[in-house]
Design a protein around this motif. Structure first.
Motif, PDB file in Angstrom:
ATOM      1  N   ILE A 101     -47.512  38.000 -27.795  1.00 36.66           N
ATOM      2  CA  ILE A 101     -46.549  38.999 -27.335  1.00 36.66           C
ATOM      3  C   ILE A 101     -47.311  40.244 -26.896  1.00 36.66           C
ATOM      4  N   PRO A 102     -46.808  40.968 -25.898  1.00 34.82           N
ATOM      5  CA  PRO A 102     -47.517  42.149 -25.402  1.00 34.82           C
ATOM      6  C   PRO A 102     -47.544  43.280 -26.421  1.00 34.82           C
ATOM      7  N   LYS A 103     -48.504  44.166 -26.247  1.00 32.02           N
ATOM      8  CA  LYS A 103     -48.674  45.287 -27.165  1.00 32.02           C
ATOM      9  C   LYS A 103     -47.409  46.136 -27.249  1.00 32.02           C
ATOM     10  N   GLU A 104     -46.749  46.341 -26.124  1.00 31.90           N
ATOM     11  CA  GLU A 104     -45.542  47.169 -26.102  1.00 31.90           C
ATOM     12  C   GLU A 104     -44.470  46.603 -27.021  1.00 31.90           C
ATOM     13  N   GLU A 105     -44.347  45.277 -27.037  1.00 32.88           N
ATOM     14  CA  GLU A 105     -43.352  44.625 -27.892  1.00 32.88           C
ATOM     15  C   GLU A 105     -43.738  44.759 -29.364  1.00 32.88           C
ATOM     16  N   VAL A 106     -45.035  44.635 -29.651  1.00 33.12           N
ATOM     17  CA  VAL A 106     -45.513  44.806 -31.031  1.00 33.12           C
ATOM     18  C   VAL A 106     -45.172  46.211 -31.525  1.00 33.12           C
ATOM     19  N   ILE A 121     -54.868  45.478 -34.482  1.00 33.53           N
ATOM     20  CA  ILE A 121     -56.006  44.848 -33.804  1.00 33.53           C
ATOM     21  C   ILE A 121     -55.533  43.635 -33.016  1.00 33.53           C
ATOM     22  N   MET A 122     -55.990  43.510 -31.771  1.00 36.59           N
ATOM     23  CA  MET A 122     -55.732  42.318 -30.969  1.00 36.59           C
ATOM     24  C   MET A 122     -56.807  41.294 -31.313  1.00 36.59           C
ATOM     25  N   SER A 123     -56.386  40.151 -31.876  1.00 36.67           N
ATOM     26  CA  SER A 123     -57.346  39.201 -32.451  1.00 36.67           C
ATOM     27  C   SER A 123     -57.938  38.231 -31.440  1.00 36.67           C
ATOM     28  N   ILE A 187     -59.582  46.899 -31.272  1.00 37.66           N
ATOM     29  CA  ILE A 187     -58.702  47.819 -31.996  1.00 37.66           C
ATOM     30  C   ILE A 187     -57.803  48.495 -30.970  1.00 37.66           C
ATOM     31  N   GLU A 188     -56.514  48.275 -31.103  1.00 38.62           N
ATOM     32  CA  GLU A 188     -55.560  48.831 -30.142  1.00 38.62           C
ATOM     33  C   GLU A 188     -55.001  50.176 -30.587  1.00 38.62           C
TER      34      GLU A 188
END
Length: 424
Positions: A101-106, A121-123, A187-188
């Motif tokens: 899922i995109p970062k915005e949704e997270v 963090i994006m794994s 790291i986002e």
């Protein structure tokens, strides 16, 4: 593509700070940090006494690690010796979300969670959400809190890995490369929230106590070995072989079989079903068996075999009854009593919506209603959608089928369904 990638030492530094912060100053003198590196052919681990040594190792070996496509992991908690299980206290939890899922949704979903995150963090495939506390917990208490945190986050995210409740785990290090997807682990966001009121999420002891199998020393003769090997016909498929190796060896170790028996079974399965990664499978099998014997790691064992076989069989379109028969054949060969795996199998079937098939087993003398409740709880969490009347009505109909067996737990599951419907 792999040759174009390089480590991001800024992210490596940030991640190490995230992991090993909020301990007392005097604690650091005794810390050991475990670094693990692996690919399909080899694996090794190293212990360092300070984080500068960890970074120095990665700087020196960056070229080799990238050329060999080695994954780099770091211990979730500091060890107090060069032993993986020598962990005295814990202050960090990792929610491993295996959703694309995109970062915005997270970020949107994180706005609604009660337990605020410290770091995102994006794994490489999904997301690692970090929770930190200023308090330190001994491992057993930390584990019970972990399951409560995972239960809370499962209201907002699917496919959460509950294996992250193992305090001995290592985690993928940000700034290094996830070679399965050939992506840099990044790291986002660092939110910096520290949670101090986590005890209220701690689950009861009975929900985290593993099922103990009756262990008596056993040996596997060639006839039973052949039957076990044949039971995996059609199930030794790519994407599941490594896990099956783990669960088979973990189960055999628990049941008291010799390591030689486990290695023989894996080698013959690899040979019979054309698995080209024989060397790696045997390495995994030996390592898994040794870890169990030295008690440095928890194992799924029986539950792992159940989950993996159902996952493979349903993907292949097999009938649930066929999958069940195959699982029962494996356990029968290994000498595992029905009473020792049936409740776990029913829990899985209920949690994944195989209600008619599960009804056959619910009437069994071995069945424990607690596992019906746990399976239905998982079902409710995954299937009732906020504001979706259709999903709510369907769930209430399903719960009603099991009302008599559930007893007082029926009312709780109805309330949980209504809460999920209203709040999501």
């Amino acid at each position: 593509m792999g040759s174009e990638l390089a480590f991001d030492f800024s992210d490596i530094q940030k991640h190490l700070s995230v992991l090993f912060s909020l301990y007392d100053e005097e604690d650091y003198e005794n810390f050991h940090y475990e670094v693990r590196c692996y690919n399909e052919e080899r694996a090794f681990k190293i212990f360092y006494r300070d984080l500068e040594q960890v970074k120095g190792f990665l700087e020196r070996r960056q070229k080799d690690l990238i050329e060999q496509k080695l994954h780099v992991l770091i211990s979730l908690f500091p060890r107090f010796s060069e032993k993986t299980d020598d962990v005295k206290f814990c202050n960090t939890w990792v929610i491993d979300v295996d959703e694309k899922i995109p970062k915005e949704e997270v970020l949107k979903r994180l706005e609604n969670v009660e337990i605020k995150p410290f770091c995102l963090i994006m794994s490489g495939k999904g997301w690692h959400i970090y929770i930190k506390s200023e308090k330190k917990y001994e491992p057993k208490t930390w584990r019970r809190i972990a399951i409560g945190i995972f239960d809370h986050y499962s209201k907002f995210f699917n496919e959460i890995d509950y294996n992250m409740k193992d305090y001995k785990r290592c985690v993928r290090l940000a700034g290094t490369i996830n070679w399965k997807h050939e992506k840099l682990v990044k790291i986002e966001e660092i939110f910096g929230d520290v949670c101090n009121d986590l005890e209220k999420y701690m689950v009861k002891e009975k929900e985290v106590t593993p099922v103990e199998l009756t262990v008596t020393p056993k040996s596997l003769d060639k006839k039973r070995a052949r039957a076990l090997i044949n039971a995996f016909d059609g199930f030794w498929v790519e994407g599941h072989r490594n896990n099956l190796t783990l669960w088979i060896c973990g189960t055999m170790a628990k049941m008291g079989f010799k390591k030689e028996d486990a290695l023989y079974v894996i080698s013959k399965i690899v040979e019979k079903y054309g698995d080209e990664e024989r060397r790696h499978r045997l390495y995994v099998a030996k390592t898994e068996f040794d870890r169990y014997i030295s008690k440095v790691q928890e194992f799924k064992g029986v539950s792992g075999i159940i989950e993996e076989m159902f996952s493979i069989g349903t993907k292949k379109g097999m009938k649930i009854s066929e999958i069940v028969k195959r699982i029962e054949k494996i356990f029968r060969v290994l000498g595992i009593k029905r009473s020792e795996y049936l409740r776990q199998m029913v829990n899985y079937m209920i949690g994944h919506g195989h209600f008619d098939e599960a009804m056959v087993f619910i009437k069994s003398e071995y069945f424990d209603p607690l596992y019906l409740y746990l399976g239905l709880r998982d079902w409710v969490k995954k299937n009732v959608k906020q504001g979706d009347e259709k999903s709510l009505k369907r769930t209430l109909r399903i719960l009603k089928r099991f009302k008599k067996v559930l007893g007082t737990n029926y009312d709780y599951l109805v309330k949980l369904s209504l809460m999920k419907f209203r709040l999501g």
